[in-house]
Write a protein that holds these residues in place. Sequence first.
Motif, short mmCIF file in Angstrom:
data_model
loop_
_atom_site.label_atom_id
_atom_site.label_comp_id
_atom_site.label_asym_id
_atom_site.label_seq_id
_atom_site.Cartn_x
_atom_site.Cartn_y
_atom_site.Cartn_z
N PRO A 17 -74.06 -45.00 -27.45
CA PRO A 17 -72.64 -44.78 -28.49
C PRO A 17 -72.88 -43.45 -29.01
CG PRO A 17 -74.26 -46.65 -28.92
CD PRO A 17 -74.83 -46.14 -27.87
N GLY A 18 -71.74 -42.81 -29.20
CA GLY A 18 -71.62 -41.48 -29.43
C GLY A 18 -71.63 -40.38 -28.81
N THR A 19 -71.90 -40.78 -27.35
CA THR A 19 -72.19 -39.70 -26.60
C THR A 19 -70.95 -39.38 -25.60
OG1 THR A 19 -73.26 -41.09 -24.76
CG2 THR A 19 -74.75 -40.02 -26.29
N TYR A 20 -70.67 -38.61 -25.03
CA TYR A 20 -69.66 -38.24 -24.02
C TYR A 20 -70.02 -37.84 -22.66
CZ TYR A 20 -67.56 -37.88 -28.56
OH TYR A 20 -66.90 -38.21 -29.79
N HIS A 21 -69.25 -38.01 -21.84
CA HIS A 21 -69.51 -37.28 -20.31
C HIS A 21 -70.26 -36.13 -20.32
CE1 HIS A 21 -69.00 -37.09 -15.93
NE2 HIS A 21 -68.63 -35.92 -16.00
N ALA A 22 -71.30 -35.94 -19.47
CA ALA A 22 -72.15 -34.68 -19.48
C ALA A 22 -72.93 -34.67 -20.60
CB ALA A 22 -71.28 -33.46 -19.05
N PHE A 23 -73.54 -35.92 -21.37
CA PHE A 23 -74.45 -35.79 -22.46
C PHE A 23 -75.68 -35.12 -22.31
CE2 PHE A 23 -75.05 -39.90 -20.78
CZ PHE A 23 -76.59 -40.05 -20.79
N ALA A 24 -75.99 -35.13 -20.70
CA ALA A 24 -77.31 -34.84 -20.49
C ALA A 24 -77.37 -33.34 -19.71
CB ALA A 24 -77.79 -36.02 -19.00
N THR A 25 -76.32 -32.81 -19.89
CA THR A 25 -76.34 -31.30 -19.27
C THR A 25 -76.91 -30.49 -20.44
OG1 THR A 25 -74.44 -31.79 -18.09
CG2 THR A 25 -74.79 -29.56 -18.57
N GLU A 26 -78.26 -30.16 -20.47
CA GLU A 26 -78.83 -29.35 -21.30
C GLU A 26 -78.05 -27.87 -21.47
OE1 GLU A 26 -83.38 -27.66 -22.19
OE2 GLU A 26 -83.09 -28.90 -20.49
N GLY A 38 -75.15 -27.89 -22.78
CA GLY A 38 -73.99 -28.10 -22.64
C GLY A 38 -73.06 -28.43 -23.96
N PRO A 39 -71.85 -28.46 -24.36
CA PRO A 39 -71.04 -28.50 -25.65
C PRO A 39 -71.65 -29.86 -26.14
CG PRO A 39 -69.64 -28.47 -23.85
CD PRO A 39 -70.92 -28.19 -23.17
N VAL A 40 -71.75 -31.00 -25.07
CA VAL A 40 -72.04 -32.15 -25.73
C VAL A 40 -73.46 -32.88 -25.57
CG1 VAL A 40 -69.51 -32.76 -25.63
CG2 VAL A 40 -71.03 -33.36 -23.67
N TYR A 41 -74.34 -32.14 -25.19
CA TYR A 41 -75.73 -32.50 -24.96
C TYR A 41 -76.25 -33.31 -26.00
CZ TYR A 41 -80.66 -32.15 -23.83
OH TYR A 41 -81.97 -32.23 -23.66
N ASN A 42 -76.73 -34.30 -25.80
CA ASN A 42 -77.44 -35.26 -26.53
C ASN A 42 -78.79 -35.52 -26.17
OD1 ASN A 42 -78.82 -37.67 -27.77
ND2 ASN A 42 -76.54 -38.13 -28.70
N GLU A 43 -79.91 -34.69 -26.73
CA GLU A 43 -81.19 -34.87 -26.15
C GLU A 43 -82.02 -35.84 -26.02
OE1 GLU A 43 -85.48 -32.36 -26.97
OE2 GLU A 43 -84.08 -32.24 -28.49
N THR A 44 -81.58 -36.89 -27.18
CA THR A 44 -82.52 -38.28 -27.17
C THR A 44 -81.75 -39.03 -26.06
OG1 THR A 44 -82.68 -38.04 -29.84
CG2 THR A 44 -82.73 -40.20 -29.04
N ALA A 45 -80.68 -39.15 -25.99
CA ALA A 45 -79.96 -39.91 -25.16
C ALA A 45 -80.30 -39.39 -23.57
CB ALA A 45 -78.34 -39.93 -25.15
N ALA A 46 -80.18 -38.17 -23.42
CA ALA A 46 -80.54 -37.43 -22.37
C ALA A 46 -82.10 -37.50 -21.74
CB ALA A 46 -80.27 -36.14 -21.96
N LYS A 47 -82.88 -37.70 -22.74
CA LYS A 47 -84.37 -38.16 -22.20
C LYS A 47 -84.68 -39.42 -21.92
CE LYS A 47 -86.66 -34.41 -24.78
NZ LYS A 47 -87.45 -33.99 -25.47
N ASP A 48 -83.64 -40.24 -22.66
CA ASP A 48 -83.90 -41.75 -22.32
C ASP A 48 -83.32 -42.18 -21.12
OD1 ASP A 48 -84.56 -44.74 -23.33
OD2 ASP A 48 -82.42 -44.75 -22.99
N ALA A 49 -82.15 -41.48 -20.76
CA ALA A 49 -81.48 -41.80 -19.62
C ALA A 49 -82.26 -41.28 -18.47
CB ALA A 49 -80.07 -40.98 -19.35
N TRP A 50 -83.02 -40.26 -18.54
CA TRP A 50 -83.76 -39.66 -17.44
C TRP A 50 -85.05 -40.51 -17.13
CZ3 TRP A 50 -83.25 -37.08 -13.35
CH2 TRP A 50 -84.37 -36.47 -12.63
#
Length: 60
Positions: A25-34, A36-48
């Motif tokens: 929740p609260g993330t957008y497309h490309a949230f894992a693009t370090e 990037g304008p919508v990068y979400n570190e917590t979500a990106a690390k969990d997704a990876w």
Amino acid sequence: MNQGIPDLIKAVLTHKPRFEMAFYPGTYHAFATEGGPVYNETAAKDAWERTVNFFRKYLG
């Protein structure tokens, strides 16, 4: 939330029994693009971590 998700889940379960899905929740497309304008570190690390664990479990 995307209205097509229930149909997607049904199709995946019908054809590919090995699947996992997580919502961030609260993330957008490309949230894992370090950087990037919508990068979400917590979500990106969990997704990876989830992705790597899934591959290890099912691909060895």
